[in-house]
Design an enzyme around this catalytic site. Structure first.
Site, PDB file in Angstrom:
ATOM      1  N   MET A  11      15.054  16.347 -12.568  1.00 41.18           N
ATOM      2  CA  MET A  11      15.668  17.668 -12.436  1.00 41.18           C
ATOM      3  C   MET A  11      16.177  18.185 -13.778  1.00 41.18           C
ATOM      4  O   MET A  11      16.277  19.397 -13.989  1.00 41.18           O
ATOM      5  CB  MET A  11      16.807  17.610 -11.420  1.00 41.18           C
ATOM      6  N   CYS A  52       6.803   0.143  -6.356  1.00 39.26           N
ATOM      7  CA  CYS A  52       5.381   0.149  -5.990  1.00 39.26           C
ATOM      8  C   CYS A  52       4.576   1.015  -6.947  1.00 39.26           C
ATOM      9  O   CYS A  52       5.045   2.059  -7.397  1.00 39.26           O
ATOM     10  CB  CYS A  52       5.201   0.661  -4.559  1.00 39.26           C
ATOM     11  N   SER A  92     -30.776 -15.346   7.831  1.00 37.37           N
ATOM     12  CA  SER A  92     -29.301 -15.422   7.937  1.00 37.37           C
ATOM     13  C   SER A  92     -28.681 -15.613   6.559  1.00 37.37           C
ATOM     14  O   SER A  92     -28.156 -16.681   6.254  1.00 37.37           O
ATOM     15  CB  SER A  92     -28.867 -16.526   8.894  1.00 37.37           C
TER      16      SER A  92
END
Length: 643
Positions: free
Chosen positions: A171, A115, A546
């Site tokens: 890391m 994602c 409208s």
């Protein structure tokens, strides 16, 4: 770590039957990777595909070539290129669309959705999360918990994903420091607890180097948990709990290959079913028993959640697409008004009061959304007042449908609780939502059966009810022509009533202004009043600008076919402005009058009106005559109903 052996053409030579037998009974796990930009989502998925030996030799060669083009040095491979398939993604180094990839291990099959991390593509993330069982939330170890981390976590929790993995990535770039890892986990734990997440699995990884992705890493001796793939292999699937729930199956289509067979096909959403079980068809409430469970491979003695089947019933009862077959003694609810949580996914904001298509499972109804009760700030979790919903906003609002929905709260059922909103004009998906509960007024308000019907009212007046809906720019001549038409119909003995835009705003709609939302509500109310008047047997004439096509279509949908006659009074803007009887255009041009149609607010021309009046070629008197001729000529057979 030794290099994996890649899939080659020798797979073709493997015994296909043995291969299929080994893999057909594996469970399937759908999961997503999400988080902020550059957290390494695409790289992680590429690493999973690489280490799972799911790359063909020609793909590996192309990957190595593309990596060199992207500037990767030495023998290193840019795994993100396996997933970032769009040219724009590779050029920018980001994920834009949701990319789906498939791989498997010896014990399980996987569908993974990569994602996008950018806030502007949050709507794509919602798409990927809507069918996921598990979410891998990535965090760059150098940056810690960011706004988008919180946003994606909140959305995952909102969408019902109960299995979360906090993957602290990169890391290797912080020297595999345990203190850094522990601080990030503690920070995330505080946020997760505040939104009701009581459990997640935290794993220190390096998607680029492969640490703790498919095997335990020697670089993190202080970590004693599973690798990512080990966790994915062993996590318990929610699908197993679905089978313990009461039976639910939305009907996708009626299977009728010949006159001797009539079955109802669909995917079982929850529970189990077997021949002889009592079932209820909703929303009608009719009951029967299951006679057969039919599949392509033959009849089954039992079917469970996740299986696509065709059910035949013992009785000939009305059932069609959009209905739901359910356990007779434990049916889901039926209602037409709800509170829902919405994620807005369109660039154009929510139009309060406008009708959208609401699609829930196989059911499609017309629905209007009220002004949101509040929106949620994902950083602070504050509930903020809002008049509408903007792109990527998360809010709670009430909505009303034009007919009952079979539903369950989203917390109990994704299938019967999750829906999308579709714009009626563009057919674009503009929002995703979760039903929270039905409103008590929806359960307590029922249609009252009346002895004097609308047909009886019309017969007494010797006419067929109708709405003549005049639409056009201010100054086009709508009111003038509508007034002439009413005078002519009245002279001929017909029972009429004229609803004029200005007159209605003196009373019924005096509380409304001229913002887009107020214009939508103005027309909705007029449509409802016009419908009530046709129930009384009247011919109703309405003269309103409208301006929005969707709102005129909503008014049309309130009436039986043939009773709504759209009359487009087609006058060019320069002609209408030259008339400017009320001086409104002059005020709009000078900035004194905001949101004026034709100047700073759009007018959407009717596509296929029943009548078009060109006032530059036809006088008001001639136009009125033509409209009356249409009403009394083309619809002559409608004017003398019998009781």
């Amino acid at each position: 770590m030794s290099a994996p052996t890649y899939v080659t053409d020798t797979l073709i030579a493997e015994d296909i039957d043995a291969y299929l037998a080994r893999h057909q009974h594996k469970t399937m796990l759908r999961f997503i990777t999400c988080g902020s930009v550059d957290d390494g989502k695409s790289t992680l998925i590429g690493r999973l595909l690489y280490d799972s030996k799911m790359i063909f030799e020609d793909q590996l060669a192309a990957l190595e070539s593309d990596s060199r083009k992207q500037g990767t040095q030495g023998q290193e491979i840019d795994f993100a290129l396996l997933v970032d398939g769009l040219a724009a993604e590779r050029e920018q180094g980001i994920t834009i669309d949701v990319a789906y990839r498939f791989f498997n291990t010896e014990s399980r099959k996987f569908i993974v959705a990569d994602c996008p991390g950018h806030e502007q593509y949050t709507r794509n993330m919602v798409t990927g999360a809507s069918t996921a069982d598990l979410a891998v939330i990535l965090i760059d170890a150098r940056k810690g918990v960011l706004t988008q981390t919180r946003r994606h976590t909140y959305l995952c929790h909102l969408l019902g994903i109960r299995h979360l993995v906090l993957a602290v990535n990169k890391m290797d770039l912080v020297g595999y420091d345990q203190v850094t890892f522990d601080a990030i986990v503690a920070d995330y734990l505080h946020f997760a607890a505040s939104i009701g997440i009581d459990h997640f699995t935290a794993i220190p990884i390096s998607g680029f180097k492969g640490d703790n992705v498919t095997a335990e890493s020697v670089n993190t001796p202080w970590y004693h948990g599973p690798s990512l793939i080990e966790h994915l292999d062993t996590v318990e699937l929610d699908a197993t709990t679905d089978q313990t729930k009461p039976f639910r199956m939305p009907v996708q289509w009626v299977n009728r290959p010949n006159l001797d067979f009539r079955g109802f096909a669909g995917l079982i959403a929850a529970g189990t079913v077997k021949p002889g079980d009592a079932v209820r068809v909703l929303p009608s409430g009719k009951t029967s028993t299951v006679e057969r469970i039919v599949t392509l491979d033959g009849d089954l003695d039992q079917a469970a959640a996740g299986q696509a089947v065709t059910l035949t019933l013992a009785d000939e009862i009305d059932c069609s697409r959009g209905d739901v077959l359910a356990a007779a003694d434990a049916p889901p609810e039926v209602a037409d008004q709800f509170e829902a949580t919405l994620v807005w996914m369109a660039d154009e904001p929510l139009h309060v009061g406008r009708a959208y298509w609401l699609k829930l499972g196989t059911q499609t109804v017309s629905a209007t959304v009220q002004q949101p009760k509040y929106t949620v700030n994902v950083n602070t979790l504050d509930q903020l007042a809002a008049k509408t919903l903007e792109l990527n906003a998360i809010g709670v609002a009430e909505l009303a449908c034009d007919k009952p929905l079979v539903f369950e709260p989203y917390a109990d059922s994704r299938t019967l609780g999750g829906f999308i909103l579709i714009d009626k004009l563009s057919n674009a998906t503009v929002g995703a939502g979760m039903l929270n509960f039905s409103l008590r007024r929806a359960q307590n308000v029922h249609w009252q059966a009346l002895d004097v019907t609308r047909e009886a009212h019309a017969a007494l007046k010797r006419q067929k009810p109708a709405v003549l809906w005049f639409t056009g720019l201010s100054g086009s001549g709508k009111s003038t022509i509508a007034n002439l038409v009413e005078k002519k119909l009245h002279a001929l003995g017909h029972h009429t009533f004229l609803l004029d835009g200005d007159n209605v705003r003196h009373g019924l709609n005096k509380d409304l202004g001229f913002t887009e939302a107020d214009r939508i509500e103005n027309i909705r109310r007029v449509g409802e009043v016009a419908k009530l008047m046709t129930d009384a047997g009247l011919i109703v004439l309405t003269a309103f600008i409208s301006p929005f096509r969707a709102d005129r279509d909503l008014a049309r949908s309130m009436l039986p076919p043939g009773e709504f006659i759209e009359v487009f009074v087609d006058t060019p803007l320069d002609v209408a402005e030259a008339r400017d009887v009320k001086g409104l255009y002059r005020k709009a041009r000078s900035g004194q009058l905001k949101n004026f149609t034709g100047i700073d607010s759009p007018y959407e021309v009717p596509h296929m009106p029943e009548l078009r009046i060109d006032t530059t070629r036809e006088s008001s008197e001639a136009a009125a005559e033509r409209i009356v001729d249409y009403v009394l000529g083309a619809r002559a057979e409608m004017w003398m109903p019998t009781i």
